[in-house]
Scaffold this motif. Structure first.
Motif, PDB file in Angstrom:
ATOM      1  N   ASP A  32       0.832  -1.208   0.000  1.00 61.62           N
ATOM      2  CA  ASP A  32       0.000   0.000   0.000  1.00 61.62           C
ATOM      3  C   ASP A  32       0.866   1.257   0.000  1.00 61.62           C
ATOM      4  O   ASP A  32       0.588   2.218  -0.725  1.00 61.62           O
ATOM      5  N   ASN A  33       1.918   1.276   0.828  1.00 58.52           N
ATOM      6  CA  ASN A  33       2.824   2.432   0.867  1.00 58.52           C
ATOM      7  C   ASN A  33       3.477   2.654  -0.492  1.00 58.52           C
ATOM      8  O   ASN A  33       3.542   3.775  -0.989  1.00 58.52           O
ATOM      9  N   GLN A  34       3.961   1.580  -1.106  1.00 55.41           N
ATOM     10  CA  GLN A  34       4.625   1.700  -2.396  1.00 55.41           C
ATOM     11  C   GLN A  34       3.645   2.129  -3.487  1.00 55.41           C
ATOM     12  O   GLN A  34       3.985   2.924  -4.362  1.00 55.41           O
ATOM     13  N   SER A  90      -2.634   8.323   0.572  1.00 56.35           N
ATOM     14  CA  SER A  90      -2.710   8.329   2.037  1.00 56.35           C
ATOM     15  C   SER A  90      -1.419   7.740   2.590  1.00 56.35           C
ATOM     16  O   SER A  90      -0.626   7.157   1.860  1.00 56.35           O
ATOM     17  N   GLY A  91      -1.228   7.913   3.882  1.00 61.42           N
ATOM     18  CA  GLY A  91      -0.028   7.383   4.512  1.00 61.42           C
ATOM     19  C   GLY A  91       1.222   8.199   4.211  1.00 61.42           C
ATOM     20  O   GLY A  91       2.326   7.687   4.246  1.00 61.42           O
ATOM     21  N   ILE A  92       1.050   9.490   3.923  1.00 60.16           N
ATOM     22  CA  ILE A  92       2.179  10.369   3.605  1.00 60.16           C
ATOM     23  C   ILE A  92       2.566  11.142   4.866  1.00 60.16           C
ATOM     24  O   ILE A  92       1.829  11.997   5.327  1.00 60.16           O
ATOM     25  N   LEU A 109       8.051  11.166   2.380  1.00 63.69           N
ATOM     26  CA  LEU A 109       8.268  10.031   3.275  1.00 63.69           C
ATOM     27  C   LEU A 109       6.915   9.485   3.671  1.00 63.69           C
ATOM     28  O   LEU A 109       6.016  10.247   4.045  1.00 63.69           O
ATOM     29  N   THR A 110       6.764   8.165   3.581  1.00 61.18           N
ATOM     30  CA  THR A 110       5.502   7.542   3.984  1.00 61.18           C
ATOM     31  C   THR A 110       5.519   7.252   5.480  1.00 61.18           C
ATOM     32  O   THR A 110       6.577   7.258   6.116  1.00 61.18           O
ATOM     33  N   GLN A 114       3.406  -1.856   8.895  1.00 61.29           N
ATOM     34  CA  GLN A 114       3.229  -2.685  10.095  1.00 61.29           C
ATOM     35  C   GLN A 114       4.538  -3.240  10.639  1.00 61.29           C
ATOM     36  O   GLN A 114       4.623  -3.621  11.794  1.00 61.29           O
ATOM     37  N   ARG A 115       5.575  -3.278   9.814  1.00 57.15           N
ATOM     38  CA  ARG A 115       6.879  -3.746  10.283  1.00 57.15           C
ATOM     39  C   ARG A 115       7.786  -2.599  10.680  1.00 57.15           C
ATOM     40  O   ARG A 115       8.935  -2.811  11.041  1.00 57.15           O
ATOM     41  N   GLY A 116       7.268  -1.360  10.576  1.00 60.68           N
ATOM     42  CA  GLY A 116       8.057  -0.188  10.941  1.00 60.68           C
ATOM     43  C   GLY A 116       8.902   0.351   9.803  1.00 60.68           C
ATOM     44  O   GLY A 116       9.747   1.215  10.018  1.00 60.68           O
ATOM     45  N   ILE A 117       8.686  -0.125   8.586  1.00 60.26           N
ATOM     46  CA  ILE A 117       9.462   0.311   7.430  1.00 60.26           C
ATOM     47  C   ILE A 117       8.774   1.506   6.769  1.00 60.26           C
ATOM     48  O   ILE A 117       7.571   1.483   6.532  1.00 60.26           O
ATOM     49  N   THR A 118       9.553   2.550   6.498  1.00 58.45           N
ATOM     50  CA  THR A 118       9.041   3.705   5.759  1.00 58.45           C
ATOM     51  C   THR A 118       9.630   3.685   4.355  1.00 58.45           C
ATOM     52  O   THR A 118      10.681   3.093   4.116  1.00 58.45           O
ATOM     53  N   ASN A 119       8.928   4.325   3.443  1.00 54.18           N
ATOM     54  CA  ASN A 119       9.418   4.469   2.078  1.00 54.18           C
ATOM     55  C   ASN A 119       9.631   5.943   1.810  1.00 54.18           C
ATOM     56  O   ASN A 119       8.868   6.778   2.279  1.00 54.18           O
ATOM     57  N   SER A 120      10.658   6.248   1.047  1.00 52.65           N
ATOM     58  CA  SER A 120      10.899   7.642   0.680  1.00 52.65           C
ATOM     59  C   SER A 120      11.038   7.741  -0.829  1.00 52.65           C
ATOM     60  O   SER A 120      11.361   6.775  -1.511  1.00 52.65           O
ATOM     61  N   LEU A 121      10.763   8.922  -1.309  1.00 49.74           N
ATOM     62  CA  LEU A 121      10.875   9.204  -2.735  1.00 49.74           C
ATOM     63  C   LEU A 121      11.422  10.614  -2.886  1.00 49.74           C
ATOM     64  O   LEU A 121      10.933  11.545  -2.247  1.00 49.74           O
ATOM     65  N   THR A 122      12.459  10.747  -3.686  1.00 46.47           N
ATOM     66  CA  THR A 122      12.954  12.052  -4.086  1.00 46.47           C
ATOM     67  C   THR A 122      12.995  12.040  -5.598  1.00 46.47           C
ATOM     68  O   THR A 122      13.631  11.173  -6.195  1.00 46.47           O
TER      69      THR A 122
END
Length: 132
Positions: A32-34, A90-92, A109-110, A114-122
């Motif tokens: 979902d984050n990705q 959502s989730g931003i 940054l998201t 649930q595992r505590g992993i965030t995703n970032s995009l530049t």
């Protein structure tokens, strides 16, 4: 004896099932984050292709396109990004727009999955010559 063996097997199967459901849920959260990042990037890129001008106002990105003005704003409370007041991601957790001449830099940054992993995009976007 048979009841004991059956209970042990049943307990093991329930444990495996619960682990599978938990793993699926965690992977779905990351997916979902990705997906939010991909959708957001596609929207902005499409609008920028049609843009003749861009500016920042109150942390919001304003694009002047052939079809009118498009405004991207981050809601820090709801953790969403809106495009003309419609939620598109959502989730931003955070988003920053930076404009330098004809270049737009998007950094976001998201929220943690649930595992505590965030995703970032530049991402850098460059408007065509004369469109700024």
């Amino acid at each position: 004896m048979a009841l004991t063996i059956f209970t042990m097997i049943g307990t093991a199967l329930v444990g495996i099932f619960i682990s599978g459901v938990r793993f699926y849920s965690q992977e779905q959260s990351q997916l979902d984050n990705q997906q939010n990042l991909t959708t957001l990037s596609a929207f902005i890129e499409n609008d920028l292709r049609q843009s003749t001008a861009m500016s920042l106002s109150g942390g919001c990105l304003n694009l002047t396109t052939v079809n009118g003005t498009v405004v991207y704003c981050h809601n820090t409370v709801a953790k969403t990004l809106t495009r003309n007041n419609q939620v598109i991601a959502s989730g931003i957790a955070s988003i920053t727009f930076t404009i330098n001449l004809n270049r737009l830099t998007l950094s976001l940054l998201t929220i943690a999955d649930q595992r505590g992993i965030t995703n970032s995009l530049t991402q850098d976007y460059i408007l065509r010559e004369g469109n700024y």
